[in-house]
Design an enzyme around this catalytic site. Structure first.
Site, mmCIF file in Angstrom:
data_model
loop_
_atom_site.group_PDB
_atom_site.id
_atom_site.type_symbol
_atom_site.label_atom_id
_atom_site.label_comp_id
_atom_site.label_asym_id
_atom_site.label_seq_id
_atom_site.Cartn_x
_atom_site.Cartn_y
_atom_site.Cartn_z
ATOM 1 N N LYS A 16 0.886 -1.221 0.066
ATOM 2 C CA LYS A 16 0.128 0.082 -0.125
ATOM 3 C C LYS A 16 0.832 1.280 0.109
ATOM 4 O O LYS A 16 0.387 2.204 -0.690
ATOM 5 C CB LYS A 16 -0.770 -0.117 1.353
ATOM 6 C CG LYS A 16 -1.991 -1.104 1.261
ATOM 7 C CD LYS A 16 -2.726 -1.180 2.581
ATOM 8 C CE LYS A 16 -1.808 -1.400 3.626
ATOM 9 N NZ LYS A 16 -1.409 -2.918 3.826
ATOM 10 N N LYS A 18 3.785 1.927 -1.399
ATOM 11 C CA LYS A 18 4.017 2.204 -2.781
ATOM 12 C C LYS A 18 2.864 2.886 -3.663
ATOM 13 O O LYS A 18 3.181 3.927 -4.395
ATOM 14 C CB LYS A 18 4.725 1.131 -3.566
ATOM 15 C CG LYS A 18 5.132 1.729 -4.901
ATOM 16 C CD LYS A 18 5.581 0.420 -5.829
ATOM 17 C CE LYS A 18 5.276 1.025 -6.980
ATOM 18 N NZ LYS A 18 6.152 0.390 -8.253
ATOM 19 N N ASN A 38 2.557 -0.973 14.275
ATOM 20 C CA ASN A 38 2.341 -2.632 13.891
ATOM 21 C C ASN A 38 2.537 -2.584 12.480
ATOM 22 O O ASN A 38 3.028 -3.444 11.739
ATOM 23 C CB ASN A 38 1.310 -3.375 14.489
ATOM 24 C CG ASN A 38 -0.081 -2.493 13.960
ATOM 25 O OD1 ASN A 38 -0.038 -1.392 13.546
ATOM 26 N ND2 ASN A 38 -1.233 -3.274 14.154
ATOM 27 N N GLY A 40 4.159 -1.440 9.060
ATOM 28 C CA GLY A 40 5.472 -0.835 8.517
ATOM 29 C C GLY A 40 5.392 -0.709 6.894
ATOM 30 O O GLY A 40 5.092 -1.596 6.380
ATOM 31 N N THR A 128 2.377 -8.183 16.999
ATOM 32 C CA THR A 128 3.570 -7.398 16.772
ATOM 33 C C THR A 128 4.320 -6.839 18.155
ATOM 34 O O THR A 128 5.589 -6.299 18.268
ATOM 35 C CB THR A 128 3.646 -6.201 15.828
ATOM 36 O OG1 THR A 128 2.796 -5.369 16.408
ATOM 37 C CG2 THR A 128 3.119 -6.721 14.473
ATOM 38 N N GLN A 223 -2.246 -2.460 7.500
ATOM 39 C CA GLN A 223 -3.104 -3.964 7.584
ATOM 40 C C GLN A 223 -3.827 -4.313 6.521
ATOM 41 O O GLN A 223 -3.942 -3.471 5.502
ATOM 42 C CB GLN A 223 -3.750 -4.181 8.733
ATOM 43 C CG GLN A 223 -2.787 -4.179 10.078
ATOM 44 C CD GLN A 223 -2.354 -2.754 10.536
ATOM 45 O OE1 GLN A 223 -3.334 -1.991 10.824
ATOM 46 N NE2 GLN A 223 -1.258 -2.627 10.957
ATOM 47 N N LEU A 331 3.763 -8.247 -9.238
ATOM 48 C CA LEU A 331 3.800 -8.969 -10.269
ATOM 49 C C LEU A 331 5.173 -9.495 -10.710
ATOM 50 O O LEU A 331 5.417 -10.673 -11.186
ATOM 51 C CB LEU A 331 2.959 -8.435 -11.357
ATOM 52 C CG LEU A 331 2.629 -9.221 -12.606
ATOM 53 C CD1 LEU A 331 1.500 -10.389 -11.919
ATOM 54 C CD2 LEU A 331 1.933 -8.325 -13.643
HETATM 55 P P1 IMP Z 1 -1.031 -6.660 16.322
HETATM 56 O O1 IMP Z 1 -1.763 -5.734 15.286
HETATM 57 O O2 IMP Z 1 0.368 -6.278 16.544
HETATM 58 O O3 IMP Z 1 -2.135 -6.980 17.561
HETATM 59 O O4 IMP Z 1 -0.900 -7.952 15.887
HETATM 60 C C1 IMP Z 1 -2.090 -8.915 15.458
HETATM 61 C C2 IMP Z 1 -1.938 -9.667 13.988
HETATM 62 O O5 IMP Z 1 -1.869 -8.586 12.941
HETATM 63 C C3 IMP Z 1 -0.493 -10.284 14.126
HETATM 64 O O6 IMP Z 1 -0.792 -11.780 13.313
HETATM 65 C C4 IMP Z 1 0.375 -9.446 13.111
HETATM 66 O O7 IMP Z 1 1.511 -10.033 12.666
HETATM 67 C C5 IMP Z 1 -0.685 -8.832 12.050
HETATM 68 N N1 IMP Z 1 -0.192 -7.459 11.791
HETATM 69 C C6 IMP Z 1 -0.386 -6.036 12.252
HETATM 70 N N2 IMP Z 1 0.021 -5.434 11.346
HETATM 71 C C7 IMP Z 1 0.552 -5.755 10.389
HETATM 72 C C8 IMP Z 1 1.016 -5.304 9.360
HETATM 73 O O8 IMP Z 1 1.164 -3.952 8.971
HETATM 74 N N3 IMP Z 1 1.095 -6.166 8.424
HETATM 75 C C9 IMP Z 1 1.152 -7.544 8.456
HETATM 76 N N4 IMP Z 1 0.566 -8.309 9.376
HETATM 77 C C10 IMP Z 1 0.223 -7.301 10.413
#
Ligand code: IMP
Length: 427
Positions: A16, A18, A38, A40, A128, A223, A331
């Site tokens: 997202k 990019k 969480n 990145g 995370t 997310q 892709l």
């Molecule tokens: P939390 O958001 O740290 O509570 O994590 C809950 C779940 O969401 C875990 O499986 C994390 O790996 C996933 N998660 C949270 N933020 C991301 C993200 O930005 N990318 C991918 N997975 C995420």
């Protein structure tokens, strides 16, 4: 009046950042609406390579105002580190604003995130450990501390004392750990408040005025749909709504302002943390895609699990969000594969399922029904027009459109901004 929402259609990490960076060229504001550190995302541009967790991707354009909305949970030290890093590399951060209604991640949230994960033992969610879940819990429990609270020391101290008494009971009595010091946390957050003061404001007012002027505002998701608290693979989800509802409540923007809802999908699937990934690849293929795509979490460095494109999950995400178009990223990661599988349905016993189930035991029984398409086995990196893609790559994109009943608007064939193919105008 146009707002364009950029939402993750899978389990996060769809690229997202990019897509937002690309679209921000034409926008006046980019507003992040949910999640926290969480998330990145990596942005590569003329200033270098940046891994950011909180600051919206539009910050690299002088004409873009960046908003961290009320729906985001903000770790002040992470935000300040990013501001310092950006300023240090010559990026102007004076156009960045933080909602006074955004909740703050506190030290007890981070501590409790870890303690709760340990208490879950084998059933750990794989969070995370950034304190995100406990922070949203406090928001719903009306125990949260908001950015605006830092600006009134007296009121902040009173509120913090009340909340920390409860948190420390939990930390000491339930988990048998040392309590956190009220004075230490108070002083630390007052210092953050002073530094963040120029950034904190009612960002909803700014957004409304921008939309009223007819400016383009990009609503930047974090997310993805399958991590949504309501619609994801509960309980293996995050604690916010990365879907369109979250975009609106996380910024205070009306649904009437939406012009486009763009769903971002990788050309395959990935997931980091625990929970189901129905189209997970076999070990060797998963390893191959992980290495080619550098599929390691931007926040935790954890290896991402890799799977084929899951059309059932994609249809579900599209229905929930009302995607007006899709962005297919990475892709080029599939360039070398001789054959590519796409899942169009699940099979559970004798039953063929076109819908994504709520029940995890049922989802665990679901076997993907695959169609196999021939790979293009050539490099896509230099391609800038859809017509110039090899016919097999075009057929793959068409297959995704057919499965999701949604037009593809953008295809990304590399990490650089210019490695983007626009199929349909978005502005
Ligand atoms: P939390 O958001 O740290 O509570 O994590 C809950 C779940 O969401 C875990 O499986 C994390 O790996 C996933 N998660 C949270 N933020 C991301 C993200 O930005 N990318 C991918 N997975 C995420």
């Amino acid at each position: 009046m146009p707002a364009i929402a950029i939402l993750g259609g899978q389990w996060g990490d769809e690229g997202k950042g990019k897509v937002v960076d690309y679209l921000a060229q034409r926008a006046q504001a980019v507003a992040r609406f949910g999640g926290g550190s969480n998330a990145g995302h990596t942005v590569i541009n003329q200033h270098g390579e940046f891994r950011m967790h909180l600051v919206p991707s539009g910050i690299f354009y002088d004409h873009v105002t960046c908003i961290i909305g009320n729906g985001v949970v903000v770790a002040p030290q992470v935000l300040l580190e990013e501001i310092d890093l950006l300023s240090g590399r010559g990026v102007d951060t004076s156009r960045l604003f933080l909602s006074d209604r955004a909740h703050l991640v506190m030290p007890y949230h981070v501590l409790l995130d870890g303690l709760e994960e340990e208490a879950r033992g084998a059933g750990a969610l794989g969070t995370t450990r950034r304190g995100i879940g406990p922070c949203y819990v406090d928001k719903a429990a009306r125990l949260g501390i908001r950015a605006g609270d830092l600006l009134d020391r007296g009121a902040f101290r009173k509120r913090l004392a009340f909340v920390m008494e409860q948190k420390n009971l939990l930390i000491t009595r339930l988990y048998g750990r040392e309590p956190l010091p009220l004075e230490g946390v108070f002083n630390e957050y007052c210092a953050y408040g002073e530094r963040l003061r120029p950034f904190i404001r009612d960002t909803g007012l700014f957004l409304e005025a921008a939309l009223e002027r007819g400016e383009w505002v990009v609503l930047e998701g974090a997310q993805g749909a399958l991590l949504d608290l309501d619609f994801g693979t509960y309980p293996y989800v995050t604690s916010s709504s990365p879907s369109i509802g979250g975009a609106l409540t996380g910024l205070g923007v009306s649904a009437r302002r939406l012009e486009h809802v763009l769903g971002v999908f990788k050309a395959y699937s990935t997931r980091v943390g625990e929970g189901p990934l129905p189209t997970e690849m076999e070990k060797e293929m998963g390893q191959r895609v992980r290495e080619k795509g550098h599929e390691y979490g931007a926040t935790t460095g954890r290896p991402r699990r890799c799977g084929w494109f899951d059309g059932v999950a994609a249809r579900y995400a599209s229905r929930l969000n009302g995607f007006t178009g899709l962005a297919i990223t990475r892709l080029d990661v599939l360039d070398e594969l001789p054959a590519i599988k796409v899942c169009g349905a699940y099979k559970a016993g004798d039953e063929t399922m076109a819908h994504f189930p709520a029940s995890l035991p049922l989802l665990a029984r679901c076997q993907p029904v695959y169609e196999e398409l021939p790979g293009w086995q050539t490099s896509l990196g230099g391609t800038r027009r859809f017509e110039d893609l090899p016919p097999r790559a075009r057929a793959y994109i068409k297959k995704i459109e057919e499965i999701t009943s949604c037009p593809v608007a953008l295809v990304s064939v590399g990490p650089q901004r210019e490695e983007t193919i626009l199929l349909r105008p978005l502005f």
